[in-house]
Design a protein around this motif. Structure first.
Motif, mmCIF file in Angstrom:
data_model
loop_
_atom_site.group_PDB
_atom_site.id
_atom_site.type_symbol
_atom_site.label_atom_id
_atom_site.label_comp_id
_atom_site.label_asym_id
_atom_site.label_seq_id
_atom_site.Cartn_x
_atom_site.Cartn_y
_atom_site.Cartn_z
ATOM 1 N N ARG A 274 25.789 63.288 4.900
ATOM 2 C CA ARG A 274 25.885 62.045 5.879
ATOM 3 C C ARG A 274 25.948 62.529 7.204
ATOM 4 N NH1 ARG A 274 25.717 56.605 6.261
ATOM 5 N NH2 ARG A 274 26.924 55.712 7.559
ATOM 6 N N LEU A 275 27.124 63.148 7.733
ATOM 7 C CA LEU A 275 27.117 63.479 9.091
ATOM 8 C C LEU A 275 25.856 64.262 9.789
ATOM 9 C CD1 LEU A 275 30.986 64.456 8.832
ATOM 10 C CD2 LEU A 275 29.895 62.592 9.677
ATOM 11 N N PHE A 276 25.498 65.118 8.955
ATOM 12 C CA PHE A 276 24.469 65.981 9.292
ATOM 13 C C PHE A 276 23.160 64.980 9.429
ATOM 14 C CE2 PHE A 276 20.290 68.175 8.643
ATOM 15 C CZ PHE A 276 20.274 69.239 9.437
ATOM 16 N N ALA A 277 22.902 63.984 8.591
ATOM 17 C CA ALA A 277 22.016 62.996 8.964
ATOM 18 C C ALA A 277 21.985 62.190 10.214
ATOM 19 C CB ALA A 277 21.565 62.100 7.560
ATOM 20 N N LEU A 278 23.366 61.579 10.211
ATOM 21 C CA LEU A 278 23.598 60.752 11.358
ATOM 22 C C LEU A 278 23.549 61.544 12.763
ATOM 23 C CD1 LEU A 278 26.660 58.918 9.979
ATOM 24 C CD2 LEU A 278 24.637 57.961 10.947
ATOM 25 N N ALA A 279 24.017 62.990 12.795
ATOM 26 C CA ALA A 279 23.941 63.875 14.102
ATOM 27 C C ALA A 279 22.457 64.217 14.378
ATOM 28 C CB ALA A 279 24.721 65.139 13.671
ATOM 29 N N THR A 280 21.630 64.448 13.180
ATOM 30 C CA THR A 280 20.050 64.732 13.242
ATOM 31 C C THR A 280 19.390 63.338 13.911
ATOM 32 O OG1 THR A 280 20.253 66.250 11.626
ATOM 33 C CG2 THR A 280 18.056 65.332 12.206
ATOM 34 N N GLN A 281 19.915 62.277 13.619
ATOM 35 C CA GLN A 281 19.288 61.039 14.045
ATOM 36 C C GLN A 281 19.534 60.875 15.669
ATOM 37 O OE1 GLN A 281 20.540 57.386 12.087
ATOM 38 N NE2 GLN A 281 19.002 57.473 10.824
ATOM 39 N N MET A 282 20.961 61.200 15.936
ATOM 40 C CA MET A 282 21.384 60.989 17.304
ATOM 41 C C MET A 282 20.592 62.112 18.195
ATOM 42 S SD MET A 282 25.082 61.511 18.967
ATOM 43 C CE MET A 282 25.373 63.269 18.148
ATOM 44 N N LEU A 283 20.438 63.324 17.743
ATOM 45 C CA LEU A 283 20.008 64.378 18.301
ATOM 46 C C LEU A 283 18.435 64.483 18.176
ATOM 47 C CD1 LEU A 283 22.965 66.809 18.240
ATOM 48 C CD2 LEU A 283 22.278 65.327 20.246
ATOM 49 N N GLY B 267 17.040 68.668 13.815
ATOM 50 C CA GLY B 267 18.096 69.224 12.870
ATOM 51 C C GLY B 267 18.913 70.302 13.259
ATOM 52 N N ASP B 268 18.255 71.280 14.077
ATOM 53 C CA ASP B 268 18.833 72.601 14.548
ATOM 54 C C ASP B 268 19.848 72.183 15.559
ATOM 55 O OD1 ASP B 268 17.239 74.221 13.285
ATOM 56 O OD2 ASP B 268 15.619 74.570 14.690
ATOM 57 N N ARG B 269 19.758 71.215 16.490
ATOM 58 C CA ARG B 269 20.626 70.695 17.535
ATOM 59 C C ARG B 269 21.538 70.024 16.874
ATOM 60 N NH1 ARG B 269 17.865 67.197 21.724
ATOM 61 N NH2 ARG B 269 19.883 67.068 22.591
ATOM 62 N N ALA B 270 21.424 69.232 15.647
ATOM 63 C CA ALA B 270 22.463 68.581 15.049
ATOM 64 C C ALA B 270 23.541 69.520 14.415
ATOM 65 C CB ALA B 270 21.855 68.045 13.877
ATOM 66 N N ILE C 41 29.693 59.904 16.447
ATOM 67 C CA ILE C 41 28.299 59.789 16.719
ATOM 68 C C ILE C 41 28.003 58.322 17.206
ATOM 69 C CG2 ILE C 41 26.301 59.889 15.520
ATOM 70 C CD1 ILE C 41 27.459 62.177 13.631
ATOM 71 N N GLY C 42 28.542 57.460 16.708
ATOM 72 C CA GLY C 42 28.171 55.931 17.063
ATOM 73 C C GLY C 42 28.401 55.945 18.548
ATOM 74 N N ARG C 43 29.696 56.213 19.047
ATOM 75 C CA ARG C 43 30.076 56.007 20.684
ATOM 76 C C ARG C 43 28.917 56.978 21.302
ATOM 77 N NH1 ARG C 43 35.317 57.020 18.426
ATOM 78 N NH2 ARG C 43 35.057 59.047 19.545
ATOM 79 N N LEU C 44 28.712 58.094 20.934
ATOM 80 C CA LEU C 44 27.644 58.815 21.705
ATOM 81 C C LEU C 44 26.370 58.180 21.640
ATOM 82 C CD1 LEU C 44 28.770 62.391 20.738
ATOM 83 C CD2 LEU C 44 29.109 61.324 22.808
ATOM 84 N N ARG C 45 25.845 57.693 20.705
ATOM 85 C CA ARG C 45 24.565 57.046 20.477
ATOM 86 C C ARG C 45 24.383 55.955 21.508
ATOM 87 N NH1 ARG C 45 21.925 56.569 14.606
ATOM 88 N NH2 ARG C 45 20.423 55.954 15.850
ATOM 89 N N HIS C 46 25.558 55.287 21.747
ATOM 90 C CA HIS C 46 25.468 54.057 22.427
ATOM 91 C C HIS C 46 25.997 54.251 23.798
ATOM 92 C CE1 HIS C 46 24.284 51.445 19.249
ATOM 93 N NE2 HIS C 46 25.222 52.237 18.364
#
Length: 148
Positions: free
Chosen positions: A91-100, A103-106, A139-144
């Motif tokens: 889940r963390l990988f998926a959220l980080a990949t969505q944010m960035l 996948g490599d950056r996440a 991740i949520g704070r960074l996305r917003h």
């Protein structure tokens, strides 16, 4: 790169690694069923590849000791507790990949120390459910656009 073997073309150009196991769109009831049944061992392997780790490193993240890892590989299935920890990492990988949006950056983000996590990496901080929730909040704070 090992991730290339897992990549599939998507019509919208999204990174297919963003949610490889479908944890962000799968209904909760289905996730609960899958965790209770125990994930097939290859899901740990796939996560290992996406995170660019050895199998033992991925197993350590999921709290699976070396001898237990050998038994799980032979049995072909993780137990529910191990599956839940793999799901947490996925889940963390998926959220980080969505944010960035990559996948490599996440993967690199998850492995880099963050001041907001007391100088720990998100993967290390997420060794408990409480820590994982804090990584999700970060991740949520960074996305917003909230950087503090």
């Amino acid at each position: 790169m090992a991730q290339a073997a897992l990549r599939k073309e998507t019509p919208d150009g999204a990174d297919p690694l963003a949610d490889y196991l479908g944890v962000l769109q799968m209904p909760t009831e289905r996730l609960v069923e899958r965790v209770r049944a125990g994930f097939p061992f290859p899901e740990l392997e796939a996560l290992r590849v996406r995170l660019g780790m050895t199998l033992q490193e991925a197993a350590d993240l999921a709290g699976i000791p070396g001898r237990t890892l050998a038994r799980r590989r032979q049995a072909g299935r993780l137990d529910p507790g191990e599956s839940e920890r793999v799901l947490r990492i996925e889940r963390l990988f998926a959220l980080a990949t969505q944010m960035l949006r990559d996948g490599d950056r996440a993967r690199d983000w998850l492995k880099s120390p963050k001041a907001a996590l007391a100088g720990q990496t998100p993967l290390d901080y997420a060794d408990t459910e409480v820590g994982a929730r804090e990584v999700e909040h970060l991740i949520g704070r960074l996305r917003h656009g909230v950087f503090a």
